[in-house]
Design a protein around this motif. Structure first.
Motif, PDB file in Angstrom:
ATOM      1  N   MET A   9      60.383  64.693 110.781  1.00 53.98           N
ATOM      2  CA  MET A   9      59.058  64.312 110.895  1.00 53.98           C
ATOM      3  C   MET A   9      57.945  65.234 110.333  1.00 53.98           C
ATOM      4  SD  MET A   9      59.151  61.447 112.643  1.00 53.98           S
ATOM      5  CE  MET A   9      57.332  61.431 113.166  1.00 53.98           C
ATOM      6  N   VAL A  10      58.455  66.536 110.297  1.00 52.43           N
ATOM      7  CA  VAL A  10      57.544  67.718 109.770  1.00 52.43           C
ATOM      8  C   VAL A  10      57.534  67.199 108.083  1.00 52.43           C
ATOM      9  CG1 VAL A  10      57.500  69.785 108.984  1.00 52.43           C
ATOM     10  CG2 VAL A  10      58.227  69.234 111.329  1.00 52.43           C
ATOM     11  N   HIS A  11      58.644  66.757 107.580  1.00 53.14           N
ATOM     12  CA  HIS A  11      58.682  66.627 106.153  1.00 53.14           C
ATOM     13  C   HIS A  11      57.842  65.275 105.836  1.00 53.14           C
ATOM     14  CE1 HIS A  11      60.099  66.764 102.083  1.00 53.14           C
ATOM     15  NE2 HIS A  11      60.731  65.484 102.113  1.00 53.14           N
ATOM     16  N   LEU A  12      57.896  64.419 106.679  1.00 50.91           N
ATOM     17  CA  LEU A  12      57.089  63.028 106.574  1.00 50.91           C
ATOM     18  C   LEU A  12      55.502  63.610 106.510  1.00 50.91           C
ATOM     19  CD1 LEU A  12      56.525  60.210 106.436  1.00 50.91           C
ATOM     20  CD2 LEU A  12      56.831  59.956 108.701  1.00 50.91           C
ATOM     21  N   ALA A  13      55.172  64.082 107.526  1.00 50.46           N
ATOM     22  CA  ALA A  13      53.620  64.669 107.654  1.00 50.46           C
ATOM     23  C   ALA A  13      53.256  65.693 106.417  1.00 50.46           C
ATOM     24  CB  ALA A  13      53.549  65.381 109.035  1.00 50.46           C
ATOM     25  N   GLY A  14      54.210  66.511 106.032  1.00 51.10           N
ATOM     26  CA  GLY A  14      53.941  67.230 104.757  1.00 51.10           C
ATOM     27  C   GLY A  14      53.685  66.514 103.662  1.00 51.10           C
ATOM     28  N   LEU A  59      61.269  59.238 100.605  1.00 48.35           N
ATOM     29  CA  LEU A  59      61.831  59.892 101.918  1.00 48.35           C
ATOM     30  C   LEU A  59      63.049  59.104 102.428  1.00 48.35           C
ATOM     31  CD1 LEU A  59      58.589  59.387 103.914  1.00 48.35           C
ATOM     32  CD2 LEU A  59      59.607  61.522 103.079  1.00 48.35           C
ATOM     33  N   PHE A  60      63.265  58.038 101.732  1.00 51.00           N
ATOM     34  CA  PHE A  60      64.636  57.358 101.950  1.00 51.00           C
ATOM     35  C   PHE A  60      65.611  58.063 101.144  1.00 51.00           C
ATOM     36  CE2 PHE A  60      67.746  54.554 100.233  1.00 51.00           C
ATOM     37  CZ  PHE A  60      68.211  53.860 101.620  1.00 51.00           C
ATOM     38  N   ALA A  61      65.312  58.465  99.908  1.00 52.37           N
ATOM     39  CA  ALA A  61      66.161  59.104  99.473  1.00 52.37           C
ATOM     40  C   ALA A  61      66.735  60.437  99.724  1.00 52.37           C
ATOM     41  CB  ALA A  61      65.769  59.352  97.740  1.00 52.37           C
ATOM     42  N   ILE A  62      65.626  61.242 100.408  1.00 51.11           N
ATOM     43  CA  ILE A  62      65.769  62.429 101.198  1.00 51.11           C
ATOM     44  C   ILE A  62      66.474  62.381 102.297  1.00 51.11           C
ATOM     45  CG2 ILE A  62      64.431  64.256 102.346  1.00 51.11           C
ATOM     46  CD1 ILE A  62      64.514  64.628  99.240  1.00 51.11           C
ATOM     47  N   PHE A  63      66.248  61.408 103.201  1.00 57.83           N
ATOM     48  CA  PHE A  63      66.821  61.243 104.453  1.00 57.83           C
ATOM     49  C   PHE A  63      68.324  60.572 104.282  1.00 57.83           C
ATOM     50  CE2 PHE A  63      62.398  60.376 106.443  1.00 57.83           C
ATOM     51  CZ  PHE A  63      62.239  61.706 106.489  1.00 57.83           C
ATOM     52  N   GLY A  64      68.458  59.940 103.311  1.00 54.92           N
ATOM     53  CA  GLY A  64      69.735  59.150 102.975  1.00 54.92           C
ATOM     54  C   GLY A  64      70.845  60.330 102.594  1.00 54.92           C
ATOM     55  N   ALA A  65      70.210  61.141 101.772  1.00 55.03           N
ATOM     56  CA  ALA A  65      71.089  62.343 101.289  1.00 55.03           C
ATOM     57  C   ALA A  65      71.504  63.273 102.384  1.00 55.03           C
ATOM     58  CB  ALA A  65      70.250  62.910 100.193  1.00 55.03           C
ATOM     59  N   VAL A  89      60.398  71.920 104.252  1.00 56.07           N
ATOM     60  CA  VAL A  89      59.585  70.649 104.601  1.00 56.07           C
ATOM     61  C   VAL A  89      58.424  70.824 104.989  1.00 56.07           C
ATOM     62  CG1 VAL A  89      61.893  69.691 105.252  1.00 56.07           C
ATOM     63  CG2 VAL A  89      60.416  70.943 106.896  1.00 56.07           C
ATOM     64  N   SER A  90      57.902  72.062 105.377  1.00 58.41           N
ATOM     65  CA  SER A  90      56.650  72.335 105.921  1.00 58.41           C
ATOM     66  C   SER A  90      55.725  73.033 104.859  1.00 58.41           C
ATOM     67  CB  SER A  90      56.682  73.486 107.181  1.00 58.41           C
ATOM     68  OG  SER A  90      57.471  74.699 106.856  1.00 58.41           O
ATOM     69  N   VAL A  91      56.344  73.054 103.664  1.00 59.14           N
ATOM     70  CA  VAL A  91      55.624  73.871 102.688  1.00 59.14           C
ATOM     71  C   VAL A  91      54.040  73.290 102.277  1.00 59.14           C
ATOM     72  CG1 VAL A  91      55.367  73.985  99.856  1.00 59.14           C
ATOM     73  CG2 VAL A  91      57.441  74.744 101.132  1.00 59.14           C
ATOM     74  N   PRO A  92      53.851  71.904 102.338  1.00 54.11           N
ATOM     75  CA  PRO A  92      52.681  71.273 102.005  1.00 54.11           C
ATOM     76  C   PRO A  92      51.693  71.723 103.235  1.00 54.11           C
ATOM     77  CG  PRO A  92      54.266  69.403 101.690  1.00 54.11           C
ATOM     78  CD  PRO A  92      55.014  70.865 102.386  1.00 54.11           C
ATOM     79  N   LEU A  93      52.275  71.998 104.324  1.00 57.74           N
ATOM     80  CA  LEU A  93      51.364  72.270 105.679  1.00 57.74           C
ATOM     81  C   LEU A  93      51.097  73.892 105.519  1.00 57.74           C
ATOM     82  CD1 LEU A  93      52.982  70.496 108.361  1.00 57.74           C
ATOM     83  CD2 LEU A  93      51.258  69.700 106.943  1.00 57.74           C
ATOM     84  N   LEU A  94      51.973  74.578 104.846  1.00 53.73           N
ATOM     85  CA  LEU A  94      51.764  76.060 104.761  1.00 53.73           C
ATOM     86  C   LEU A  94      50.589  76.118 103.743  1.00 53.73           C
ATOM     87  CD1 LEU A  94      55.407  77.773 105.042  1.00 53.73           C
ATOM     88  CD2 LEU A  94      53.543  77.558 106.645  1.00 53.73           C
ATOM     89  N   GLY A  95      50.765  75.316 103.001  1.00 53.43           N
ATOM     90  CA  GLY A  95      49.701  75.181 101.603  1.00 53.43           C
ATOM     91  C   GLY A  95      48.343  75.337 102.181  1.00 53.43           C
ATOM     92  N   VAL A  96      48.071  74.537 103.473  1.00 47.61           N
ATOM     93  CA  VAL A  96      46.827  74.634 104.012  1.00 47.61           C
ATOM     94  C   VAL A  96      46.193  76.007 104.392  1.00 47.61           C
ATOM     95  CG1 VAL A  96      45.192  73.746 105.833  1.00 47.61           C
ATOM     96  CG2 VAL A  96      47.053  72.395 104.874  1.00 47.61           C
TER      97      VAL A  96
END
Length: 275
Positions: A9-14, A59-65, A89-96
């Protein structure tokens, strides 16, 4: 919600936030270049579906792997650890936070938002494109990682070879069973093949009676061995006909008589090479 689902979920949000920042900067650049808002929104609308599809595939590739990553934990102890995955997974949010710190004291809202978007893009690109691949590569240089990778590849090769042998054994078993069926059918079907040979010579007066008898023979063949058995009997009858009536032309009434019995269908081209 377990840790695995939380990371997803965090990765999806990021990822969504990363795309939003990218779109915001693109629109801002286009606006500064003099494009009208109606053109910007029209281009954004057409790109939204493509961006959505790309995110879904990513996301499918990430979750499937995930299952595959679990198998290589020994090879990548750092990048598969819980703290590192949480950071990744939280890198984009840390970029904020990075952008907000860099733009501290900025009073103009447009510049402040641009700084946050640029911080998100910069931190995400640096981590996902440079740091993470570099860390994964360095992990594989460790002796334990190399040894485990060799063992994993050897095990995969062994399993592949085992699957190949199993397929060959299954095919050999099927061929042996088919050959056994042919020999058994040769004995069981010879009398019926001889009857069909005689029925093929029936004249117009006896044609309906011959058809009824042929249908009964076909039903029996279907009950014995299905479509393959019917085909074998069909070829046997035509072979006997050619041997017994060498000077007569074969009119294959059997295919018509049997049409509709089981899965038998009147073939447009004969599958019996001697017919």
């Amino acid at each position: 919600m377990n840790q695995k689902n939380t990371l997803k979920m965090v990765h999806l949000a990021g990822t969504i936030w990363f795309v939003v920042c990218l779109g915001y900067l693109s629109m801002l650049i286009m606006r500064q270049a003099g494009f009208n808002w109606w053109l910007i929104f029209s281009l954004s609308g057409q790109s939204a579906l493509l961006i959505f599809l790309l995110i879904s595939l990513y996301l499918f590739a990430i979750f499937g792997a995930t299952a595959t990553d679990q198998k290589t934990t020994i090879e990548h102890p750092l990048t598969n650890s819980g703290p590192y995955l949480s950071f990744y997974v939280s890198v984009p949010l840390l970029g904020v936070l990075t952008g907000a710190v860099a733009m501290a004291g900025e009073t103009r809202i447009t510049q402040f938002l641009s700084g946050i978007a640029l911080g998100t893009l910069a931190v995400t690109f640096l981590t996902w494109v440079i740091i993470d691949p570099l860390a994964s590569m360095l992990e594989t240089l460790a002796p334990t990682s190399r040894e485990h990778r060799l063992q994993r590849l050897a095990e995969g090769k062994r399993q592949q070879e085992e699957r190949r042998r199993n397929r060959e054994a299954l095919l050999s078993q099927l061929f042996a069973q088919q050959e056994q069926d042919r020999r058994r059918w040769q004995v069981l079907l010879t009398p019926d093949a001889e009857k069909l040979t005689v029925l093929l010579t029936a004249n117009r007066a006896n044609f309906e009676q011959a058809e009824r008898q042929a249908v009964g023979i076909g039903v029996r063949a279907w009950q014995i061995g299905g479509l393959d058995c019917m085909r074998r009997l069909h070829c046997m009858a035509l072979e006997l006909y050619k041997e017994k009536y060498q000077n007569l032309t074969i009119t294959d009434h059997i295919s018509n008589w049997w049409d509709g019995i089981g899965s038998w269908r009147n073939p447009t081209v004969s599958f019996c090479p001697l017919a």
